[in-house]
Design an enzyme around this catalytic site. Sequence first.
Site, PDB file in Angstrom:
ATOM      1  N   GLY A 164       0.792  -1.225   0.000  1.00 18.22           N
ATOM      2  CA  GLY A 164       0.000   0.000   0.000  1.00 18.22           C
ATOM      3  C   GLY A 164       0.826   1.277   0.000  1.00 18.22           C
ATOM      4  O   GLY A 164       0.365   2.310   0.445  1.00 18.22           O
ATOM      5  N   GLY A 165       2.066   1.174  -0.501  1.00 22.90           N
ATOM      6  CA  GLY A 165       2.899   2.371  -0.621  1.00 22.90           C
ATOM      7  C   GLY A 165       3.548   2.801   0.680  1.00 22.90           C
ATOM      8  O   GLY A 165       4.275   3.792   0.703  1.00 22.90           O
ATOM      9  N   GLU A 200      15.403   0.401  -5.483  1.00 27.09           N
ATOM     10  CA  GLU A 200      15.300   0.162  -6.922  1.00 27.09           C
ATOM     11  C   GLU A 200      15.475   1.480  -7.661  1.00 27.09           C
ATOM     12  O   GLU A 200      15.195   2.542  -7.109  1.00 27.09           O
ATOM     13  CB  GLU A 200      13.908  -0.405  -7.277  1.00 27.09           C
ATOM     14  CG  GLU A 200      13.717  -1.871  -6.948  1.00 27.09           C
ATOM     15  CD  GLU A 200      12.308  -2.371  -7.207  1.00 27.09           C
ATOM     16  OE1 GLU A 200      12.072  -3.565  -6.967  1.00 27.09           O
ATOM     17  OE2 GLU A 200      11.448  -1.571  -7.620  1.00 27.09           O
ATOM     18  N   LYS A 237      -6.438   1.546  -5.793  1.00 30.22           N
ATOM     19  CA  LYS A 237      -6.912   1.394  -7.169  1.00 30.22           C
ATOM     20  C   LYS A 237      -8.342   1.896  -7.293  1.00 30.22           C
ATOM     21  O   LYS A 237      -9.160   1.680  -6.397  1.00 30.22           O
ATOM     22  CB  LYS A 237      -6.841  -0.088  -7.568  1.00 30.22           C
ATOM     23  CG  LYS A 237      -5.411  -0.585  -7.669  1.00 30.22           C
ATOM     24  CD  LYS A 237      -5.334  -2.089  -7.807  1.00 30.22           C
ATOM     25  CE  LYS A 237      -3.881  -2.531  -7.762  1.00 30.22           C
ATOM     26  NZ  LYS A 237      -3.754  -3.985  -7.593  1.00 30.22           N
ATOM     27  N   GLU A 275       2.982  -8.864 -10.009  1.00 33.92           N
ATOM     28  CA  GLU A 275       2.913  -7.459 -10.416  1.00 33.92           C
ATOM     29  C   GLU A 275       4.159  -7.032 -11.187  1.00 33.92           C
ATOM     30  O   GLU A 275       5.277  -7.376 -10.807  1.00 33.92           O
ATOM     31  CB  GLU A 275       2.803  -6.554  -9.176  1.00 33.92           C
ATOM     32  CG  GLU A 275       1.506  -6.669  -8.425  1.00 33.92           C
ATOM     33  CD  GLU A 275       1.376  -5.569  -7.362  1.00 33.92           C
ATOM     34  OE1 GLU A 275       2.221  -4.663  -7.305  1.00 33.92           O
ATOM     35  OE2 GLU A 275       0.414  -5.647  -6.588  1.00 33.92           O
ATOM     36  N   GLU A 288       6.521  -7.309  -7.517  1.00 33.23           N
ATOM     37  CA  GLU A 288       6.135  -8.086  -6.331  1.00 33.23           C
ATOM     38  C   GLU A 288       5.059  -9.118  -6.646  1.00 33.23           C
ATOM     39  O   GLU A 288       4.496  -9.126  -7.745  1.00 33.23           O
ATOM     40  CB  GLU A 288       5.671  -7.161  -5.198  1.00 33.23           C
ATOM     41  CG  GLU A 288       4.521  -6.261  -5.567  1.00 33.23           C
ATOM     42  CD  GLU A 288       4.285  -5.171  -4.516  1.00 33.23           C
ATOM     43  OE1 GLU A 288       3.353  -5.322  -3.745  1.00 33.23           O
ATOM     44  OE2 GLU A 288       5.029  -4.175  -4.489  1.00 33.23           O
ATOM     45  N   ARG A 292      -2.772 -13.595  -2.580  1.00 28.28           N
ATOM     46  CA  ARG A 292      -4.206 -13.707  -2.259  1.00 28.28           C
ATOM     47  C   ARG A 292      -5.023 -13.548  -3.539  1.00 28.28           C
ATOM     48  O   ARG A 292      -4.486 -13.184  -4.578  1.00 28.28           O
ATOM     49  CB  ARG A 292      -4.593 -12.559  -1.322  1.00 28.28           C
ATOM     50  CG  ARG A 292      -4.358 -11.206  -1.987  1.00 28.28           C
ATOM     51  CD  ARG A 292      -4.839 -10.013  -1.181  1.00 28.28           C
ATOM     52  NE  ARG A 292      -4.753  -8.790  -1.949  1.00 28.28           N
ATOM     53  CZ  ARG A 292      -3.664  -8.050  -2.130  1.00 28.28           C
ATOM     54  NH1 ARG A 292      -2.525  -8.441  -1.605  1.00 28.28           N
ATOM     55  NH2 ARG A 292      -3.704  -6.953  -2.864  1.00 28.28           N
ATOM     56  N   VAL A 295      -9.075  -7.872  -5.066  1.00 24.00           N
ATOM     57  CA  VAL A 295     -10.354  -7.165  -5.239  1.00 24.00           C
ATOM     58  C   VAL A 295     -10.791  -7.207  -6.707  1.00 24.00           C
ATOM     59  O   VAL A 295     -11.948  -7.483  -7.019  1.00 24.00           O
ATOM     60  CB  VAL A 295     -10.230  -5.690  -4.778  1.00 24.00           C
ATOM     61  CG1 VAL A 295     -11.512  -4.919  -5.081  1.00 24.00           C
ATOM     62  CG2 VAL A 295      -9.889  -5.604  -3.292  1.00 24.00           C
ATOM     63  N   ARG A 338     -14.332   0.841  -8.809  1.00 22.97           N
ATOM     64  CA  ARG A 338     -14.609   0.663  -7.384  1.00 22.97           C
ATOM     65  C   ARG A 338     -15.458   1.828  -6.911  1.00 22.97           C
ATOM     66  O   ARG A 338     -15.030   2.988  -6.990  1.00 22.97           O
ATOM     67  CB  ARG A 338     -13.305   0.617  -6.584  1.00 22.97           C
ATOM     68  CG  ARG A 338     -12.446  -0.563  -6.959  1.00 22.97           C
ATOM     69  CD  ARG A 338     -11.401  -0.785  -5.907  1.00 22.97           C
ATOM     70  NE  ARG A 338     -10.371  -1.679  -6.401  1.00 22.97           N
ATOM     71  CZ  ARG A 338      -9.348  -2.110  -5.676  1.00 22.97           C
ATOM     72  NH1 ARG A 338      -9.230  -1.717  -4.407  1.00 22.97           N
ATOM     73  NH2 ARG A 338      -8.453  -2.925  -6.176  1.00 22.97           N
TER      74      ARG A 338
HETATM   75  C1  MV4 Z   1       7.826   1.554  -8.240  1.00 25.68           C
HETATM   76  C2  MV4 Z   1       7.592   2.737  -8.975  1.00 25.68           C
HETATM   77  C3  MV4 Z   1       8.608   3.198  -9.784  1.00 25.68           C
HETATM   78  N1  MV4 Z   1       9.787   2.551  -9.808  1.00 25.68           N
HETATM   79  N2  MV4 Z   1       9.021   0.951  -8.309  1.00 25.68           N
HETATM   80  C4  MV4 Z   1       3.813   1.629  -5.705  1.00 25.68           C
HETATM   81  C5  MV4 Z   1       3.147   0.534  -4.943  1.00 25.68           C
HETATM   82  C6  MV4 Z   1       3.982  -0.656  -5.100  1.00 25.68           C
HETATM   83  N3  MV4 Z   1       3.173  -1.823  -5.359  1.00 25.68           N
HETATM   84  C7  MV4 Z   1       4.934  -0.363  -6.203  1.00 25.68           C
HETATM   85  N4  MV4 Z   1       4.838   1.036  -6.473  1.00 25.68           N
HETATM   86  C8  MV4 Z   1       5.702   1.632  -7.320  1.00 25.68           C
HETATM   87  N5  MV4 Z   1       6.900   1.028  -7.451  1.00 25.68           N
HETATM   88  C9  MV4 Z   1       9.977   1.468  -9.075  1.00 25.68           C
HETATM   89  N6  MV4 Z   1      11.171   0.849  -9.120  1.00 25.68           N
HETATM   90  C10 MV4 Z   1       6.359   3.347  -8.867  1.00 25.68           C
HETATM   91  C11 MV4 Z   1       5.420   2.815  -8.019  1.00 25.68           C
HETATM   92  C12 MV4 Z   1       4.185   3.553  -7.946  1.00 25.68           C
HETATM   93  C13 MV4 Z   1       3.004   3.014  -8.391  1.00 25.68           C
HETATM   94  C14 MV4 Z   1       2.950   1.741  -8.906  1.00 25.68           C
HETATM   95  C15 MV4 Z   1       1.790   1.213  -9.331  1.00 25.68           C
HETATM   96  C16 MV4 Z   1       0.642   1.983  -9.255  1.00 25.68           C
HETATM   97  C17 MV4 Z   1       0.666   3.246  -8.740  1.00 25.68           C
HETATM   98  C18 MV4 Z   1       1.845   3.785  -8.301  1.00 25.68           C
HETATM   99  C19 MV4 Z   1       1.857   5.070  -7.821  1.00 25.68           C
HETATM  100  C20 MV4 Z   1       3.021   5.589  -7.379  1.00 25.68           C
HETATM  101  C21 MV4 Z   1       4.192   4.828  -7.427  1.00 25.68           C
END
Ligand code: MV4
Length: 446
Positions: A164-165, A200, A237, A275, A288, A292, A295, A338
């Site tokens: 969830g960030g 990263e 989302k 993902e 990642e 599970r 949604v 959603r």
């Molecule tokens: C990142 C990225 C850019 N570069 N990793 C956000 C949640 C997590 N699941 C992975 N995320 C991100 N990883 C690298 N190396 C940007 C994001 C990201 C993001 C990813 C998917 C959907 C929305 C997002 C919003 C901000 C940042």
Amino acid sequence: MFSRILIANRGEIALRIIRACQELGIETVAIYSEADKDAQYLKMANEAICIGPASPLESYLNIPRIISAAEIADVEAIHPGYGFLAENDHFAEVCQDCGITFIGPSAESMRQLGDKVEARKIAQKARVPVVPGSDGPLANDGEAIKMANKIGYPVILKAAAGGGGRGMRVVHSDISMRSAFASAQAESEAAFNNGTLFMEKYVLDPRHVEVQVMSDKAGNVLHFYERDCSIQRRHQKLIEEAPCPILDDKMREELCKAAIKVVKQTDYVGAATVEFLLDKNKKFYFIEVNTRIQVEHPVTEMVTGHDLIKWQLKVASGQILDIKQKDIKLIGSAIECRINAEDPARDFAPCPGKITKYIQPGGLGVRVDTHVYQDWMISPHYDSMIAKLITLQNTREESIATMVRALKEFKIEPVKTTIPVCLNILTHNLYLKNKVDTSFIEQHMS
Ligand code: MV4
């Protein structure tokens, strides 16, 4: 197949699981908190057990109470749904120790893939592309600075246990690394009881694409194609679609095969979502694995015609995936919106309260997954999702048109909802032209 299972969840996903069980002839035991005592879906279960007060820690997150209910109700298995205990490896282990099948992967698979540093290593071992970054955890901020200079700014710090960030920081220079490292570590420590960070290269404005995978106990692993989940707001989302509209068949096959390769590195059983980030050059990078059902699984069900909850139940009970990959066909375009009880005018603040008017859309190509009906009270204790509105049509354009029509038909009063936001996005010319990435809402909707 199981004859009786317990559903350790609430709301629409509890109802979704009850429906799948009814069709498979499985008896269901629902559990509920005092806040959910009047829910209609509880009457559809064969038995419903109150496990405690509204507070999640005393009910839907309370392992001893859930296990007690499972033993009293004499179930063979527990479906965790999503959220709550769905990715809690300790819960999966307790179920196993009590002789109850956890409908999902083993505690061991969950630990392996739930740790993002481990998952990265597994992807690398499978020769699946990952974003350039650290090979393991970062010991301290000094090491982070060294690594960032090797990779090149901007970089992103991520929590190994993250989700969830939380515990994530984008860093643009040496000067900001020390404070970013400290705050990401503290945040991760507080949220996950684990301050481990890794790094990263920061991919600028990527699309978020995820592959649905299912594995059985015999080691068969199939994919059900991908979802594009780029339309997010602060890691929540809002709209998902299948398939990803910018992939061609060759890239799709590559991506889906990569997802299978990752899962095949472990003894995985059940549903998994792998993902990826898709950069501007349409190059994909593993980020990642979610262990599970998610949604947004209905968009995948719509375009493949496969009931993913039934597959979860089948593989957990030991049945094999008796279909061939080539027989899973991708047909049409599905979109999910959603609908949350949130006020877009107040920075999406949750808007709990009683729903006094509720009129749901219908017609060809429309699916509504919800536990909500007129006079239902949206509780402040839980997630604010009211419903998932899903459309299926032959093309993306038609699916969007059906969604716009259905969103306008949906009447929910007096709580504020995300319906107007969804309408704005779906009628935006950049969305129609497929020109979206994960910064779309920040860039075009604020
Ligand atoms: C990142 C990225 C850019 N570069 N990793 C956000 C949640 C997590 N699941 C992975 N995320 C991100 N990883 C690298 N190396 C940007 C994001 C990201 C993001 C990813 C998917 C959907 C929305 C997002 C919003 C901000 C940042």
